[in-house]
Design an enzyme around this catalytic site. Structure first.
Site, mmCIF file in Angstrom:
data_model
loop_
_atom_site.group_PDB
_atom_site.id
_atom_site.type_symbol
_atom_site.label_atom_id
_atom_site.label_comp_id
_atom_site.label_asym_id
_atom_site.label_seq_id
_atom_site.Cartn_x
_atom_site.Cartn_y
_atom_site.Cartn_z
ATOM 1 N N ARG A 31 0.830 -1.206 0.000
ATOM 2 C CA ARG A 31 0.000 0.000 0.000
ATOM 3 C C ARG A 31 0.865 1.257 0.000
ATOM 4 O O ARG A 31 0.555 2.238 -0.659
ATOM 5 C CB ARG A 31 -0.909 -0.009 1.230
ATOM 6 C CG ARG A 31 -2.329 -0.371 0.870
ATOM 7 C CD ARG A 31 -3.240 -0.096 2.004
ATOM 8 N NE ARG A 31 -2.784 -0.823 3.186
ATOM 9 C CZ ARG A 31 -3.583 -1.536 3.965
ATOM 10 N NH1 ARG A 31 -4.862 -1.615 3.680
ATOM 11 N NH2 ARG A 31 -3.122 -2.154 5.019
ATOM 12 N N LYS B 192 6.691 -18.019 7.727
ATOM 13 C CA LYS B 192 6.232 -18.614 8.968
ATOM 14 C C LYS B 192 5.630 -17.537 9.870
ATOM 15 O O LYS B 192 5.960 -16.371 9.673
ATOM 16 C CB LYS B 192 7.373 -19.343 9.678
ATOM 17 C CG LYS B 192 8.567 -18.407 10.027
ATOM 18 C CD LYS B 192 9.199 -18.752 11.322
ATOM 19 C CE LYS B 192 8.529 -18.144 12.499
ATOM 20 N NZ LYS B 192 9.139 -16.924 13.060
ATOM 21 N N HIS C 140 13.535 -19.675 8.006
ATOM 22 C CA HIS C 140 14.868 -19.197 7.612
ATOM 23 C C HIS C 140 15.993 -19.935 8.328
ATOM 24 O O HIS C 140 17.130 -19.920 7.871
ATOM 25 C CB HIS C 140 14.983 -17.678 7.762
ATOM 26 C CG HIS C 140 15.216 -17.194 9.162
ATOM 27 N ND1 HIS C 140 14.198 -17.042 10.061
ATOM 28 C CD2 HIS C 140 16.349 -16.841 9.811
ATOM 29 C CE1 HIS C 140 14.706 -16.603 11.212
ATOM 30 N NE2 HIS C 140 16.006 -16.471 11.087
ATOM 31 N N LYS D 110 20.259 -21.367 7.159
ATOM 32 C CA LYS D 110 21.528 -21.012 7.823
ATOM 33 C C LYS D 110 22.574 -22.077 7.519
ATOM 34 O O LYS D 110 22.296 -23.275 7.618
ATOM 35 C CB LYS D 110 21.323 -20.903 9.341
ATOM 36 C CG LYS D 110 20.543 -19.660 9.766
ATOM 37 C CD LYS D 110 20.457 -19.560 11.267
ATOM 38 C CE LYS D 110 19.505 -18.465 11.708
ATOM 39 N NZ LYS D 110 20.090 -17.129 11.742
ATOM 40 N N GLU E 76 17.701 -15.267 22.721
ATOM 41 C CA GLU E 76 17.891 -13.966 22.088
ATOM 42 C C GLU E 76 18.123 -12.918 23.162
ATOM 43 O O GLU E 76 17.499 -12.960 24.222
ATOM 44 C CB GLU E 76 16.665 -13.592 21.274
ATOM 45 C CG GLU E 76 16.436 -14.508 20.101
ATOM 46 C CD GLU E 76 15.278 -14.036 19.249
ATOM 47 O OE1 GLU E 76 15.505 -13.168 18.395
ATOM 48 O OE2 GLU E 76 14.157 -14.506 19.460
ATOM 49 N N ASP F 214 6.189 -18.520 17.368
ATOM 50 C CA ASP F 214 7.272 -17.768 16.742
ATOM 51 C C ASP F 214 8.520 -18.640 16.542
ATOM 52 O O ASP F 214 9.201 -18.527 15.522
ATOM 53 C CB ASP F 214 7.614 -16.558 17.635
ATOM 54 C CG ASP F 214 8.478 -15.530 16.927
ATOM 55 O OD1 ASP F 214 8.287 -15.345 15.716
ATOM 56 O OD2 ASP F 214 9.339 -14.913 17.583
ATOM 57 N N HIS G 208 11.414 -23.121 14.078
ATOM 58 C CA HIS G 208 12.878 -23.209 14.161
ATOM 59 C C HIS G 208 13.361 -24.368 15.063
ATOM 60 O O HIS G 208 14.215 -25.156 14.669
ATOM 61 C CB HIS G 208 13.469 -21.903 14.700
ATOM 62 C CG HIS G 208 13.072 -20.681 13.923
ATOM 63 N ND1 HIS G 208 12.817 -20.701 12.576
ATOM 64 C CD2 HIS G 208 12.892 -19.394 14.307
ATOM 65 C CE1 HIS G 208 12.505 -19.479 12.169
ATOM 66 N NE2 HIS G 208 12.536 -18.680 13.204
ATOM 67 N N LYS H 158 13.220 -14.480 24.658
ATOM 68 C CA LYS H 158 13.706 -13.131 24.320
ATOM 69 C C LYS H 158 14.207 -12.449 25.583
ATOM 70 O O LYS H 158 13.855 -12.842 26.699
ATOM 71 C CB LYS H 158 12.565 -12.322 23.710
ATOM 72 C CG LYS H 158 12.143 -12.848 22.336
ATOM 73 C CD LYS H 158 11.620 -11.741 21.460
ATOM 74 C CE LYS H 158 11.213 -12.234 20.084
ATOM 75 N NZ LYS H 158 12.308 -12.223 19.122
HETATM 76 C C1 BG6 Z 1 12.170 -15.020 13.581
HETATM 77 C C2 BG6 Z 1 11.298 -14.617 14.738
HETATM 78 O O1 BG6 Z 1 11.629 -16.123 12.912
HETATM 79 O O2 BG6 Z 1 13.460 -15.365 14.060
HETATM 80 C C3 BG6 Z 1 11.916 -13.490 15.546
HETATM 81 O O3 BG6 Z 1 10.041 -14.194 14.257
HETATM 82 C C4 BG6 Z 1 13.335 -13.849 15.939
HETATM 83 O O4 BG6 Z 1 11.152 -13.211 16.701
HETATM 84 C C5 BG6 Z 1 14.126 -14.295 14.713
HETATM 85 O O5 BG6 Z 1 13.934 -12.694 16.525
HETATM 86 C C6 BG6 Z 1 15.506 -14.772 15.094
HETATM 87 O O6 BG6 Z 1 16.224 -15.065 13.936
HETATM 88 P P1 BG6 Z 1 17.807 -15.074 13.931
HETATM 89 O O7 BG6 Z 1 18.162 -15.494 12.552
HETATM 90 O O8 BG6 Z 1 18.252 -13.688 14.284
HETATM 91 O O9 BG6 Z 1 18.212 -16.061 14.979
#
Ligand code: BG6
Length: 515
Positions: A65, A181, A211, A215, A249, A268, A273, A363
């Site tokens: 948008r 995701k 993702h 890695k 994190e 999340d 992951h 987190k």
């Molecule tokens: C994402 C989450 O999939 O992965 C985030 O939505 C998270 O909350 C992130 O911070 C962490 O990814 P990475 O590659 O920094 O470990």
């Protein structure tokens, strides 16, 4: 603990550059001005351009948008590169070559007129290039709008089932869809989403992104396991005492409070992951490295996860919330959304029976670290005279360091030099940064390229996604049924809630320290 040896790669396989992507390609990015596009996707495309890995005929169409024109979008993307590209400064030659290939289609995802404009834009690109481009649609948007995007794309004839197209005309270019995701909110919505996707496209056209699979260090789990002979005989219940997978994190929700309220740590991180990493660590050797073979083996692990019954959630799953989370913008004042989880998983199969897999993620913790530790069994009998010497011998630990300080270490016992018999733990350490002469690409670079090539190995298949949801479903159900009026709090920058320590202590174990 000291590092006593540095691993040097003895013979590198050929310096494998990115294989070229297949054919001309137009990438349509939904959510083109969003956080993900800015931080990850646009930098990934730019870095692929630097490496000359993008197809020669390539176009990027941003659908959003707020990008009201190509100029606005290009301006935003240039800014994003300056902040988030892993290569700095931005290479003007590469940018001058890439930017004319970027255009914008402004519109809302539910506006049919915007899809007609998108179709016209893609046809213009085809005409100007003189070839009919393959099309990749990237939905960097909330999962709730995928079905609407797919229906609209199908409505204007931009996507259709590949199987039916091939039957009519085998030479047609491909159309693929990447979805971000979390894929769904729970098992039921994931199943519904899969069914809705499969109404308009085939499974082989859907690339469900996680993702973590892109890695380098996560891909290396398979290479480590199956390109070496010495570890596989140890990789089972006979030698492994327990396994710990940590994804900690240091950052908090970073202003994404309202997104996080909807998501929480299970959706999340755990459903995708953590369970994907667990599957790669625990799977049986595949017959080959073909996508379907690897996905079959991962799905088998997910299918073998011991289901969590209602009371298991109380006993085996700990949640937590960092202090101050409720003050974040977009977070409800009495929110019970967990920002931390620790749980014990069991895999009911021949290889892993009786081996606890401890998973934790959170987190605002002490340190950013993602690692997988295989803790081997203690020595069976004390040979070193005094019992207190043996008590000080730590069991061997093999640590796969996913990030940061990517690498692998092996902890073992050694005699401390000097008179008498003193035994200490030492580490044998391999660091990517020291061993290889090139930095690892970002996960999204690899994943975008794989999708353009049609290689689905690093994407989650329908059954994997549904099996993962099935596993976490009892946790979601228990935590969301309103039975818990509060959630244990933990201090920012800490190791997490004390209940997590108690969880593993109950079985005689301890988490690796974060601090
Ligand atoms: C994402 C989450 O999939 O992965 C985030 O939505 C998270 O909350 C992130 O911070 C962490 O990814 P990475 O590659 O920094 O470990």
């Amino acid at each position: 603990m000291k590092n006593i040896a540095q691993v040097v790669p003895t013979r590198l396989t050929a310096h494998v550059a990115h294989a070229p992507a297949t054919g001309p390609c137009a990438l349509v990015l939904f959510g083109a001005t969003g956080d993900l596009a800015k931080r990850k996707l646009v930098p990934a495309l730019y870095n692929l351009a630097v490496e000359e890995a993008l197809p020669e005929t390539f176009a990027l169409v941003g659908f959003s948008r707020s990008a009201t024109s190509g100029d606005v979008l290009r301006g935003l993307q240039r800014e994003a590169l300056e902040h988030f590209s892993r290569r700095q400064p931005v290479d003007e030659v590469v940018w001058d070559n890439l930017s004319p290939r970027i255009s914008a289609v402004p519109g809302a995802v539910d506006d049919p007129a915007a899809y007609a404009a998108l179709r016209a834009e893609l046809e213009r690109i085809d005409q100007e290039n003189g070839v009919r481009c393959n099309r990749l649609f990237y939905c960097a948007t909330p999962a709730s709008v995928f079905p609407s995007i797919l229906r609209q794309l199908a409505g204007v004839g931009l996507i259709s089932k590949a199987s039916q197209e091939v039957a009519r005309d085998g030479a047609r270019p491909w159309a693929r869809v990447i979805v971000e995701k979390p894929f769904g909110r729970d098992l039921e919505s994931a199943r519904a989403l899969n069914a809705q996707c499969l109404e308009v496209i085939d499974e082989e056209q859907i690339y469900r992104i996680d993702h973590y699979l892109g890695k380098e260090t996560v891909q290396n789990i398979l290479v480590f396991r199956f390109a070496n002979t010495i570890f596989e005989p140890l990789w089972n219940r006979n030698h492994v005492d327990h396994v710990e997978i940590t994804m900690a994190e240091e950052i908090d929700v970073e202003g994404r409070g309202s997104f996080y309220e909807e998501t929480g740590v299970i959706r999340d991180i755990v459903q995708n992951h953590l369970l994907q990493m667990l599957a790669l660590c625990a799977m049986e050797p595949p017959v080959s490295f073909e996508a379907e073979e690897i996905r079959d083996m991962k799905a088998q692990v997910l299918r073998s996860l011991r289901p969590l019954a209602g009371y298991d959630v109380e006993e085996k799953v700990v949640r937590g919330q960092y202090e101050g989370y409720r003050d974040e913008k977009g977070v409800a004042p009495g929110s019970c959304t967990p920002t931390y989880v620790a749980l014990t998983a069991h895999i009911d199969n021949w290889r892993w029976q009786g081996v606890p897999f401890y998973l934790r993620a959170g987190k605002a913790l002490a340190r950013r670290v993602t690692e997988i530790s295989f803790h081997f069994r203690q020595i069976p009998f004390c040979l070193f005279g005094e019992e207190n010497v043996c008590k000080r011998i730590d069991a061997n630990v093999l640590k796969l360091r996913i990030q940061p300080d990517e690498g692998i270490s092996l902890r073992f016992a050694s005699k401390v030099p000097g008179d008498g018999l003193d035994i200490g733990g030492v580490n044998m350490n391999f660091r990517y940064a020291d061993a290889f002469d090139r930095p690892a690409p970002e996960a999204y670079e690899r994943l975008l390229l794989d999708c353009m090539r049609g290689d689905a190995t690093l994407f989650a298949r329908r059954d994997e996604v549904e099996l993962s949801w099935k596993y976490v479903q009892p946790i979601l159900a228990d935590w969301e049924c309103g039975r818990h009026a509060s959630v244990p709090l933990y201090a920012r920058g800490s190791e997490g809630p004390k209940e997590a320590t108690a969880l593993v202590r109950a079985t005689g174990h301890a988490w690796e320290r974060l601090a």
